[in-house]
Design a protein around this motif. Sequence first.
Motif, PDB file in Angstrom:
ATOM      1  N   ILE A 182       0.861  -1.182   0.000  1.00 46.01           N
ATOM      2  CA  ILE A 182       0.000   0.000   0.000  1.00 46.01           C
ATOM      3  C   ILE A 182       0.898   1.233   0.000  1.00 46.01           C
ATOM      4  CG2 ILE A 182      -1.970   1.117   1.064  1.00 46.01           C
ATOM      5  CD1 ILE A 182      -2.482  -1.440   2.653  1.00 46.01           C
ATOM      6  N   GLY A 183       0.769   2.037  -1.036  1.00 44.43           N
ATOM      7  CA  GLY A 183       1.677   3.155  -1.218  1.00 44.43           C
ATOM      8  C   GLY A 183       1.196   4.447  -0.597  1.00 44.43           C
ATOM      9  N   GLU A 184       1.779   5.535  -1.052  1.00 46.43           N
ATOM     10  CA  GLU A 184       1.426   6.903  -0.676  1.00 46.43           C
ATOM     11  C   GLU A 184       2.126   7.817  -1.670  1.00 46.43           C
ATOM     12  OE1 GLU A 184       2.886   7.099   3.294  1.00 46.43           O
ATOM     13  OE2 GLU A 184       4.987   7.141   2.704  1.00 46.43           O
ATOM     14  N   ALA A 185       1.447   8.861  -2.107  1.00 49.89           N
ATOM     15  CA  ALA A 185       2.051   9.791  -3.056  1.00 49.89           C
ATOM     16  C   ALA A 185       2.924  10.830  -2.366  1.00 49.89           C
ATOM     17  CB  ALA A 185       0.967  10.489  -3.873  1.00 49.89           C
ATOM     18  N   THR A 186       2.836  10.908  -1.029  1.00 51.64           N
ATOM     19  CA  THR A 186       3.706  11.753  -0.209  1.00 51.64           C
ATOM     20  C   THR A 186       4.006  10.980   1.070  1.00 51.64           C
ATOM     21  OG1 THR A 186       2.191  12.866   1.330  1.00 51.64           O
ATOM     22  CG2 THR A 186       2.191  13.657  -0.947  1.00 51.64           C
ATOM     23  N   HIS A 187       5.005  11.456   1.813  1.00 50.99           N
ATOM     24  CA  HIS A 187       5.261  10.915   3.150  1.00 50.99           C
ATOM     25  C   HIS A 187       4.596  11.763   4.225  1.00 50.99           C
ATOM     26  CE1 HIS A 187       7.931   7.689   2.095  1.00 50.99           C
ATOM     27  NE2 HIS A 187       8.864   8.467   1.602  1.00 50.99           N
ATOM     28  N   GLY A 188       3.683  12.656   3.832  1.00 53.46           N
ATOM     29  CA  GLY A 188       3.147  13.571   4.822  1.00 53.46           C
ATOM     30  C   GLY A 188       1.701  13.958   4.644  1.00 53.46           C
ATOM     31  N   SER A 189       0.863  13.030   4.149  1.00 54.57           N
ATOM     32  CA  SER A 189      -0.559  13.333   3.945  1.00 54.57           C
ATOM     33  C   SER A 189      -1.419  12.490   4.887  1.00 54.57           C
ATOM     34  CB  SER A 189      -0.981  13.069   2.496  1.00 54.57           C
ATOM     35  OG  SER A 189      -0.301  13.932   1.620  1.00 54.57           O
ATOM     36  N   HIS A 190      -2.191  13.164   5.723  1.00 56.25           N
ATOM     37  CA  HIS A 190      -3.058  12.487   6.686  1.00 56.25           C
ATOM     38  C   HIS A 190      -3.977  11.481   6.008  1.00 56.25           C
ATOM     39  CE1 HIS A 190      -6.254  11.937   9.703  1.00 56.25           C
ATOM     40  NE2 HIS A 190      -7.092  12.291   8.750  1.00 56.25           N
ATOM     41  N   ASP A 191      -4.553  11.865   4.894  1.00 52.55           N
ATOM     42  CA  ASP A 191      -5.583  11.043   4.252  1.00 52.55           C
ATOM     43  C   ASP A 191      -5.019   9.704   3.778  1.00 52.55           C
ATOM     44  OD1 ASP A 191      -7.861  13.375   3.712  1.00 52.55           O
ATOM     45  OD2 ASP A 191      -5.772  14.068   3.668  1.00 52.55           O
ATOM     46  N   TYR A 192      -3.804   9.708   3.248  1.00 55.05           N
ATOM     47  CA  TYR A 192      -3.197   8.453   2.808  1.00 55.05           C
ATOM     48  C   TYR A 192      -2.983   7.514   3.992  1.00 55.05           C
ATOM     49  CZ  TYR A 192      -1.957  11.263  -1.334  1.00 55.05           C
ATOM     50  OH  TYR A 192      -1.978  12.070  -2.437  1.00 55.05           O
ATOM     51  N   TYR A 193      -2.432   8.056   5.070  1.00 62.26           N
ATOM     52  CA  TYR A 193      -2.163   7.236   6.252  1.00 62.26           C
ATOM     53  C   TYR A 193      -3.465   6.708   6.851  1.00 62.26           C
ATOM     54  CZ  TYR A 193       2.846   8.429   6.586  1.00 62.26           C
ATOM     55  OH  TYR A 193       4.197   8.554   6.354  1.00 62.26           O
ATOM     56  N   ARG A 194      -4.486   7.558   6.878  1.00 62.32           N
ATOM     57  CA  ARG A 194      -5.748   7.142   7.503  1.00 62.32           C
ATOM     58  C   ARG A 194      -6.426   6.046   6.689  1.00 62.32           C
ATOM     59  NH1 ARG A 194      -8.583   5.346  10.868  1.00 62.32           N
ATOM     60  NH2 ARG A 194     -10.538   6.234  11.616  1.00 62.32           N
ATOM     61  N   ILE A 195      -6.502   6.214   5.374  1.00 62.84           N
ATOM     62  CA  ILE A 195      -7.135   5.184   4.545  1.00 62.84           C
ATOM     63  C   ILE A 195      -6.303   3.911   4.552  1.00 62.84           C
ATOM     64  CG2 ILE A 195      -7.848   4.596   2.198  1.00 62.84           C
ATOM     65  CD1 ILE A 195      -8.445   7.622   1.802  1.00 62.84           C
ATOM     66  N   GLU A 226      -4.487   2.874   6.992  1.00 64.00           N
ATOM     67  CA  GLU A 226      -4.765   2.243   8.281  1.00 64.00           C
ATOM     68  C   GLU A 226      -6.083   1.468   8.244  1.00 64.00           C
ATOM     69  OE1 GLU A 226      -6.306   3.456  12.739  1.00 64.00           O
ATOM     70  OE2 GLU A 226      -5.623   5.028  11.369  1.00 64.00           O
ATOM     71  N   GLN A 227      -7.127   2.086   7.716  1.00 63.68           N
ATOM     72  CA  GLN A 227      -8.433   1.422   7.658  1.00 63.68           C
ATOM     73  C   GLN A 227      -8.370   0.149   6.829  1.00 63.68           C
ATOM     74  OE1 GLN A 227     -10.671   4.696   6.061  1.00 63.68           O
ATOM     75  NE2 GLN A 227     -11.307   5.458   8.068  1.00 63.68           N
ATOM     76  N   LEU A 228      -7.680   0.209   5.701  1.00 66.89           N
ATOM     77  CA  LEU A 228      -7.549  -0.977   4.857  1.00 66.89           C
ATOM     78  C   LEU A 228      -6.737  -2.055   5.563  1.00 66.89           C
ATOM     79  CD1 LEU A 228      -7.864  -2.517   2.229  1.00 66.89           C
ATOM     80  CD2 LEU A 228      -5.941  -1.200   1.287  1.00 66.89           C
ATOM     81  N   THR A 229      -5.655  -1.669   6.230  1.00 64.90           N
ATOM     82  CA  THR A 229      -4.795  -2.652   6.892  1.00 64.90           C
ATOM     83  C   THR A 229      -5.516  -3.316   8.059  1.00 64.90           C
ATOM     84  OG1 THR A 229      -2.839  -1.376   6.247  1.00 64.90           O
ATOM     85  CG2 THR A 229      -2.559  -2.983   8.016  1.00 64.90           C
ATOM     86  N   ARG A 230      -6.296  -2.555   8.814  1.00 63.89           N
ATOM     87  CA  ARG A 230      -7.087  -3.170   9.888  1.00 63.89           C
ATOM     88  C   ARG A 230      -7.958  -4.296   9.341  1.00 63.89           C
ATOM     89  NH1 ARG A 230      -9.683   1.085  14.187  1.00 63.89           N
ATOM     90  NH2 ARG A 230      -7.858   2.390  14.616  1.00 63.89           N
ATOM     91  N   ARG A 231      -8.584  -4.047   8.206  1.00 65.09           N
ATOM     92  CA  ARG A 231      -9.468  -5.062   7.639  1.00 65.09           C
ATOM     93  C   ARG A 231      -8.665  -6.241   7.076  1.00 65.09           C
ATOM     94  NH1 ARG A 231     -14.283  -2.995   4.072  1.00 65.09           N
ATOM     95  NH2 ARG A 231     -14.836  -5.166   4.515  1.00 65.09           N
ATOM     96  N   LEU A 232      -7.494  -5.973   6.516  1.00 64.23           N
ATOM     97  CA  LEU A 232      -6.654  -7.069   6.040  1.00 64.23           C
ATOM     98  C   LEU A 232      -6.254  -7.995   7.188  1.00 64.23           C
ATOM     99  CD1 LEU A 232      -4.313  -5.142   3.566  1.00 64.23           C
ATOM    100  CD2 LEU A 232      -6.124  -6.760   2.963  1.00 64.23           C
ATOM    101  N   ILE A 233      -5.985  -7.410   8.342  1.00 64.85           N
ATOM    102  CA  ILE A 233      -5.613  -8.205   9.521  1.00 64.85           C
ATOM    103  C   ILE A 233      -6.830  -8.930  10.079  1.00 64.85           C
ATOM    104  CG2 ILE A 233      -4.811  -8.025  11.911  1.00 64.85           C
ATOM    105  CD1 ILE A 233      -3.033  -5.645  10.939  1.00 64.85           C
TER     106      ILE A 233
END
Length: 418
Positions: free
Chosen positions: A27-40, A42-49
């Motif tokens: 799961i990537g990110e277009a920046t290392h500093g965008s809240h929205d990327y980290y939050r989404i 996180e939500q996807l990873t929780r469900r993967l686990i």
Amino acid sequence: MLVHRLGAPSDLDPLLERVRDVRVVMIGEATHGSHDYYRIREQLTRRLIAECGFSFVAVEGDWPDCDRVNSSVTAAPGGAVEPQTTLERFERWPTWMWSNAETARFCRWLRAWNLERPEPSRVGFHGLDVYSLWESMQAIFDYLGEEDPASLEAAQDAYRCFEPYGKQVEEYGLASRFVSARCEQEVVRLLARTREHAATDGPGAFSAWQNAEVVAGAERYYREMVAGGPGSWNIRDGHMADTLDRLLDRYGPGARGVVWAHNTHVGDARATDMAADGMLNIGQLARERYGPDGVVLIGFGSYRGTVTAAPRWGSPAEAMVVPPARPGSLEHRLHELMPDRAVLVFGGPDQPGWVTDALDHRAIGVVYDPSFESWGNYVPTRLGERYDAFVWCDETSALHPLPALTTLGEMETYPAGV
């Protein structure tokens, strides 16, 4: 191609269906500093686990720092009760990549999840990167001093070889170009001893082995970095891919891993101009090693917003304005076509031209200058080949760094600090 509006966490269902049977999800990110990327993410990873049984999360971070986080989230003996305290100990610039409120939130959730499960089935949190030579050396000393004193000599020999260059390991790389200042033999000896010990011992020995692999990778990386060009990038991403392999082996048959890293690492390099420059990345290597049905690569992108980044290498982070994407770019096209937030899952016949053609795709590193938007910060990309799926956020907001004391730094990475 499937396009699905993204709002509630349940709207990630199309992605869950796409990844249900794969071994690795990146799961990537277009920046290392965008809240929205980290939050989404996180939500996807929780469900993967929780729903798909993934075994660990591996991030674009240092092994020793992330090992402390792992001890906390798995409730290992001696691990911190509050994961945020381990994230606040990250010292290597740019600390905000992982020392942030968004990662702390995920780690608190992961610890709570793990506490309800037996130790062998707890989900880990690990670092993939290659920078932590001195920190990894110290971790090896700490382990060998308690568990394998007979191997201390190999570690001491490696340490003495690097010691004349102090903490500025790039000076070792410079020296190795002109004199026979090479530490390969000492590092290989250290690696052999820790690898042998790890084969017969538990998690502590495995961590020591991985730290020795970091030392070996760093030795090659710093020698190559001073020469310029793609060699150091390829060593770094090769090390991250090899670390992922070791983690999958360590977690045993049926293990599945989630990787968090920048789009530049996750998206298959062969679908960009990186390939023409002789560069590869972990997304490409994962597809080659696990097969197209064994890995799913997920990218992110946005049209405008704010981002946490630094104006210069090594300087403090600040919230910056990300201007609207330039005309003709992928982000500009998606702004015209997509809802504010959407999930795109690629595949099938008759995909549109903006999926199959090469368009400029924005990539913001830890250093960012918005004035470069007219000519820089973009990577020519065939979107449907680079990723298996893509998460679109028309507007994003800046990440929330935790208070951190930065005491360690690196020479600027190639390319562009990602």
